[in-house]
Design a protein around this motif. Structure first.
Motif, short mmCIF file in Angstrom:
data_model
loop_
_atom_site.label_atom_id
_atom_site.label_comp_id
_atom_site.label_asym_id
_atom_site.label_seq_id
_atom_site.Cartn_x
_atom_site.Cartn_y
_atom_site.Cartn_z
N ASP A 382 30.90 13.69 -31.08
CA ASP A 382 29.75 14.13 -30.94
C ASP A 382 29.88 15.36 -32.30
O ASP A 382 28.65 16.53 -31.60
N ALA A 383 30.42 15.91 -32.83
CA ALA A 383 30.97 17.53 -33.32
C ALA A 383 29.60 17.30 -34.15
O ALA A 383 29.46 18.28 -33.95
N ALA A 384 28.99 16.63 -34.52
CA ALA A 384 27.61 17.13 -35.72
C ALA A 384 26.66 17.88 -34.49
O ALA A 384 26.42 18.26 -35.19
N ALA A 385 26.79 17.51 -33.59
CA ALA A 385 25.38 17.47 -32.19
C ALA A 385 25.93 18.87 -32.17
O ALA A 385 25.12 19.79 -31.90
N LEU A 386 26.68 18.71 -31.75
CA LEU A 386 27.65 20.01 -30.68
C LEU A 386 27.87 21.54 -32.19
O LEU A 386 27.21 22.51 -31.56
N ALA A 387 27.92 20.71 -33.27
CA ALA A 387 28.11 22.18 -33.63
C ALA A 387 26.86 22.42 -34.61
O ALA A 387 27.69 23.81 -34.88
N GLY A 388 26.23 22.17 -34.50
CA GLY A 388 24.02 22.84 -34.51
C GLY A 388 24.51 24.36 -33.97
O GLY A 388 23.12 25.06 -34.34
N ARG A 389 24.93 24.42 -32.75
CA ARG A 389 24.45 25.64 -31.92
C ARG A 389 25.24 26.78 -32.17
O ARG A 389 26.49 26.73 -32.07
N GLN A 390 24.60 27.74 -32.19
CA GLN A 390 25.07 29.12 -32.63
C GLN A 390 26.52 29.47 -31.15
O GLN A 390 25.87 29.56 -29.80
N VAL A 391 27.89 30.28 -31.87
CA VAL A 391 28.60 30.35 -30.58
C VAL A 391 29.26 31.93 -31.14
O VAL A 391 29.44 31.78 -33.00
N PRO A 392 29.59 32.44 -30.74
CA PRO A 392 30.26 33.97 -30.99
C PRO A 392 31.45 33.62 -32.04
O PRO A 392 32.04 32.36 -31.85
N GLU A 393 31.98 34.26 -33.17
CA GLU A 393 32.79 34.54 -34.41
C GLU A 393 33.81 34.08 -33.98
O GLU A 393 34.82 33.56 -34.25
N ASP A 394 34.00 35.25 -32.55
CA ASP A 394 34.91 35.68 -32.03
C ASP A 394 35.15 35.69 -30.44
O ASP A 394 34.66 36.07 -29.72
N ALA A 395 35.64 34.27 -29.59
CA ALA A 395 35.38 33.94 -28.33
C ALA A 395 36.45 35.07 -27.54
O ALA A 395 35.83 35.84 -27.00
N VAL A 396 37.07 35.93 -28.29
CA VAL A 396 38.48 36.90 -27.59
C VAL A 396 37.59 38.02 -27.73
O VAL A 396 37.64 38.79 -26.47
N ALA A 397 37.02 38.57 -28.45
CA ALA A 397 36.27 39.69 -28.47
C ALA A 397 34.92 39.65 -27.28
O ALA A 397 35.28 40.85 -26.68
N SER A 398 34.33 39.09 -27.29
CA SER A 398 33.86 38.82 -26.40
C SER A 398 34.85 38.65 -24.67
O SER A 398 33.84 39.08 -24.12
N LEU A 399 34.88 37.96 -25.33
CA LEU A 399 36.02 37.83 -23.04
C LEU A 399 36.32 39.75 -22.69
O LEU A 399 36.11 39.95 -21.93
N ARG A 400 37.35 40.28 -23.73
CA ARG A 400 37.26 42.00 -23.89
C ARG A 400 36.69 42.13 -23.42
O ARG A 400 37.04 43.47 -22.62
#
Ligand code: NAP
Length: 448
Positions: A382-400
């Motif tokens: 499913d990777a090709a379809a999943l990678a199209g969505r924008q996610v944060p560069e680093d999830a840890v920064a968002s978690l913090r």
């Protein structure tokens, strides 16, 4: 680049992370765990005296030290105060839930919750130093114990009850549990199955270990065996069951040596009630069963009471629903197709499962490899379809930014160092830290 969160750092989580990075060099994986320590049931479920299985931690360690894998401990997903699953989904292209089966099955019989009656999971958590474990003085004042169930967990807890201090001292078990088991006066342990010996769930290697315990007789009543349809002609049984029956027949034919401790393996006894003496469990009432000809058993109306000041109910684990994820209450698992989570029968993009929450609490650690492989194949498909969505560069920064401070790998290494230092100070090897405060205090000593 595909950013994946794996929730749970037990064998299924680690094998999933490993499969993902090995098969696709563009995948980065964060392995989240609610505990500050990795390895799930390998650390908190495998019995401390099973050093060989415990050494699998070395393999899992190599996985978590991979350059494209990060361990993020102390991150609770779902539940009160936890990171909502919907938020996690926003932070990563895909999430794989490898959360295992976190609770125990219930017997549903009167007296089950009497003081002195615990699930085997609670006992295992205590001697494994799980930080949520409660020290309820399990073996204090007990002479006779009943273990209900004849799976490998039942064998583990039976063996731990029969072990002496000299054998437990070299393990990494916490000091409090070691001291309590060393002082234990339990002399008789009854391990009881509701069906026959050929239907027991333990494996022969684990069963045989009971016969090798020092100063312990294994006692098997030939009458219990004779009820089993497979007993008369074990050659007709599948190999694994045949081996179990042969081991049991051998013990049934061996007179006790007069050892200080006895493990009594009983069959065809179904628990019907736990009986109280002075407000605590004092005995278990069983009904004698006979085979029903369809692999099950039926009651005979004949009853037997077995004295017990300690009862460990070892009747299997059960998955727990995770807020925001579908859950099949009949199986205790998340509905899925080849590891892809199904919501109302429809694939939920970007959500996957592996391990016990996918297939139920069965199999040995190695069973998680093919299980994880199937999920990894689905996700990468499913990777090709999943990678199209924008996610944060680093999830840890968002978690913090949201007030979640994960325990990084360096924090875990600091816990390991603290456990080695504690062991050295006690004249033992490694000794596990048994509570949240000491684990988190040790993690804080990590150098970034
Ligand atoms: P398990 O293998 O499913 O065994 C559960 C036992 O509880 C069975 O004997 C079952 O009998 C009995 N039981 C269930 N409901 C009962 C009831 N209402 N009354 C009386 N008895 C009842 O579960 P487990 O021992 O928790 O093990 C879980 C998994 O972990 C297994 O795959 C096991 O092999 C694995 N494990 C492996 C190791 C190892 O490899 N060393 C160690 C620990 C665990 P019935 O068969 O009649 O239902």
């Amino acid at each position: 680049m595909l950013r994946v969160a794996v929730v749970g750092s037990g064998p299924s989580g680690c094998y999933t992370a490993q499969g993902l990075v090995q098969q696709d060099s563009s995948v980065f994986v964060d392995v989240l765990d609610r505990l500050p320590c990795p390895y799930g049931l390998v650390r908190y479920g495998v019995a401390p005296d099973h050093e060989k299985i415990k050494s699998l931690q070395g393999n899992l360690r190599t996985v978590l030290e991979h350059e494209r894998i990060r361990f993020l401990g102390g991150v609770q997903v779902g539940g009160p105060g936890g990171l909502p699953t919907a938020r996690l989904r926003e932070l990563y292209h895909a999430v794989v839930y490898c959360v295992g089966a976190a609770t125990d099955r219930h017997l549903g019989i009167p007296g089950e919750d009497l003081p002195g009656s615990w699930s085997a999971t609670e006992f295992v958590s205590w001697y494994s130093a799980h930080p949520d474990a409660v020290d309820d003085g399990f073996v204090r004042a007990a002479r006779t114990a009943v273990v209900i169930g004849v799976g490998n967990v039942a064998v583990d807890v039976t063996r731990m009850l029969a072990r002496g201090a000299a054998e437990l001292n070299p393990t990494d078990m916490p000091q409090g549990a070691l001291a309590a088991l060393a002082e234990s006066r339990v002399t008789d342990i009854h391990m009881v199955g509701r069906r026959g010996p050929s239907q027991a769930r333990f494996t022969t290697k684990e069963l045989r270990e009971l016969g090798a315990l020092p100063d312990t007789d294994v006692v098997v009543d030939p009458e219990d065996l004779a009820l089993d349809p497979g007993y008369a002609d074990p050659s007709a049984l599948p190999a694994a069951q045949r081996r179990n029956v042969e081991v049991l027949r051998g013990w049934a034919a061996t007179p006790p040596t007069g050892a200080d401790r006895r493990i009594r393996l009983r069959f065809h006894l179904r628990p019907v009630e736990l009986l109280a003496v002075d407000g605590r469990v004092g005995a278990v009432r069983f009904e004698r069963t006979v085979p029903d000809g369809r692999g099950g058993v039926t009651g005979t109306g004949r009853y037997e009471e077995v004295e017990a000041q300690l009862v460990l109910r070892s009747v299997g684990y059960r998955g727990v629903p995770l807020e925001g994820l579908p859950f099949d209450t009949s199986t205790g698992t998340v509905p899925h197709r080849e590891g892809r989570v199904l919501r109302d029968g429809v694939i939920a993009p970007g959500e996957y499962v592996a391990g016990w929450i996918k297939r139920g609490p069965t199999g040995v650690i190695g069973t998680n490899r093919p299980c994880a492989k199937e999920t990894v194949t689905s996700l990468l498909g499913d990777a090709a379809a999943l990678a199209g969505r924008q996610v944060p560069e680093d999830a840890v920064a968002s978690l913090r930014a949201e007030g979640v401070e994960p325990v990084a790998w360096a924090g875990w290494l600091a816990i390991e160092r603290a456990e080695a230092e504690l062991g050295a100070s006690l004249g033992r090897t490694v000794v596990k830290l048994p509570d949240w405060d000491s684990l988190l205090a040790a993690a804080r000593t990590a150098t970034p």
